[in-house]
Design a protein around this motif. Structure first.
Motif, PDB file in Angstrom:
ATOM      1  N   GLU A   1       0.815  -1.212   0.000  1.00 12.89           N
ATOM      2  CA  GLU A   1       0.000   0.000   0.000  1.00 12.89           C
ATOM      3  C   GLU A   1       0.851   1.264   0.000  1.00 12.89           C
ATOM      4  O   GLU A   1       0.397   2.313  -0.437  1.00 12.89           O
ATOM      5  N   SER A   2       2.084   1.178   0.478  1.00 10.96           N
ATOM      6  CA  SER A   2       2.964   2.348   0.510  1.00 10.96           C
ATOM      7  C   SER A   2       4.060   2.280  -0.538  1.00 10.96           C
ATOM      8  O   SER A   2       4.919   3.157  -0.586  1.00 10.96           O
TER       9      SER A   2
ATOM     10  N   PRO B   1       5.221   2.901  -4.150  1.00 10.69           N
ATOM     11  CA  PRO B   1       4.750   3.652  -5.310  1.00 10.69           C
ATOM     12  C   PRO B   1       4.652   2.818  -6.589  1.00 10.69           C
ATOM     13  O   PRO B   1       3.855   3.124  -7.465  1.00 10.69           O
TER      14      PRO B   1
ATOM     15  N   SER C   1       1.122   0.882  -5.844  1.00 10.08           N
ATOM     16  CA  SER C   1      -0.079   1.570  -5.371  1.00 10.08           C
ATOM     17  C   SER C   1      -0.170   2.957  -5.987  1.00 10.08           C
ATOM     18  O   SER C   1       0.757   3.760  -5.854  1.00 10.08           O
TER      19      SER C   1
ATOM     20  N   GLY D   1      -2.148   5.298  -5.028  1.00 12.80           N
ATOM     21  CA  GLY D   1      -2.239   6.248  -3.924  1.00 12.80           C
ATOM     22  C   GLY D   1      -0.864   6.613  -3.386  1.00 12.80           C
ATOM     23  O   GLY D   1      -0.576   7.777  -3.115  1.00 12.80           O
ATOM     24  N   ALA D   2       0.005   5.617  -3.240  1.00 12.29           N
ATOM     25  CA  ALA D   2       1.358   5.860  -2.748  1.00 12.29           C
ATOM     26  C   ALA D   2       2.145   6.684  -3.764  1.00 12.29           C
ATOM     27  O   ALA D   2       2.918   7.569  -3.400  1.00 12.29           O
ATOM     28  N   ARG D   3       1.948   6.387  -5.046  1.00 11.33           N
ATOM     29  CA  ARG D   3       2.636   7.146  -6.099  1.00 11.33           C
ATOM     30  C   ARG D   3       2.174   8.598  -6.085  1.00 11.33           C
ATOM     31  O   ARG D   3       2.969   9.516  -6.210  1.00 11.33           O
ATOM     32  N   ARG D   4       0.877   8.803  -5.913  1.00 11.94           N
ATOM     33  CA  ARG D   4       0.328  10.157  -5.858  1.00 11.94           C
ATOM     34  C   ARG D   4       0.903  10.903  -4.647  1.00 11.94           C
ATOM     35  O   ARG D   4       1.280  12.071  -4.756  1.00 11.94           O
ATOM     36  N   ASP D   5       0.991  10.230  -3.515  1.00  7.67           N
ATOM     37  CA  ASP D   5       1.557  10.862  -2.314  1.00  7.67           C
ATOM     38  C   ASP D   5       3.023  11.230  -2.539  1.00  7.67           C
ATOM     39  O   ASP D   5       3.474  12.303  -2.133  1.00  7.67           O
ATOM     40  N   GLU D   6       3.758  10.327  -3.189  1.00  2.00           N
ATOM     41  CA  GLU D   6       5.174  10.586  -3.462  1.00  2.00           C
ATOM     42  C   GLU D   6       5.322  11.781  -4.408  1.00  2.00           C
ATOM     43  O   GLU D   6       6.173  12.648  -4.206  1.00  2.00           O
TER      44      GLU D   6
ATOM     45  N   THR E   1       3.178  14.252  -4.802  1.00  2.00           N
ATOM     46  CA  THR E   1       2.776  15.454  -4.072  1.00  2.00           C
ATOM     47  C   THR E   1       3.921  15.956  -3.198  1.00  2.00           C
ATOM     48  O   THR E   1       4.222  17.155  -3.169  1.00  2.00           O
ATOM     49  N   ARG E   2       4.578  15.031  -2.498  1.00  2.00           N
ATOM     50  CA  ARG E   2       5.718  15.400  -1.650  1.00  2.00           C
ATOM     51  C   ARG E   2       6.856  15.962  -2.500  1.00  2.00           C
ATOM     52  O   ARG E   2       7.442  17.003  -2.185  1.00  2.00           O
TER      53      ARG E   2
END
Length: 118
Positions: free
Chosen positions: A71-72, A74, A77, A79-84, A86-87
């Protein structure tokens, strides 16, 4: 009409009607852990150690065991890729702001420090 004859179980028990799908369902429901280590030594000097750990389980069973690394990740997932992303975007924006601020200060200092010749 004759019915097909079942072959005897090679392990000595009565032939069970368990199909590959049934076996796979049981394995995924319960989970299977396979672990092993490979060590290569030369004259009592350890050259290489490979630790292998394999867990075969359903996603639900893995989560129940506290395993959810995908789930974390990238690569696995969205979602994890999107979070990465964004960061990373926030870091790049902050870096750009710092560069623009330092460039602006250099321009201001350069303008005040210039002497015009008559």
């Amino acid at each position: 009409m004759t019915t097909p004859r079942r072959l005897p179980d090679p392990y000595g028990g009565p032939s069970s009607g368990a199909s590959l799908a049934d076996i796979l369902e049981r394995v995924l429901d319960k989970g299977v852990v396979i672990a092993g280590d490979i060590r290569i030594n030369l004259l009592d000097i350890e050259l290489l150690t490979v630790k292998l750990r394999l867990i075969v389980a359903s996603v639900d069973k893995a989560k129940e065991m506290g395993i959810d690394w995908w789930e974390s990740d990238p690569a696995l997932s969205s979602g994890a890729r999107r979070d990465e992303l964004t960061r990373e975007n926030a870091e790049l924006r902050a870096r750009l702001e710092r560069l623009e601020a330092s460039y602006g200060e250099a321009q201001i200092e350069g303008a005040h420090g210039r002497r015009e010749s008559p």
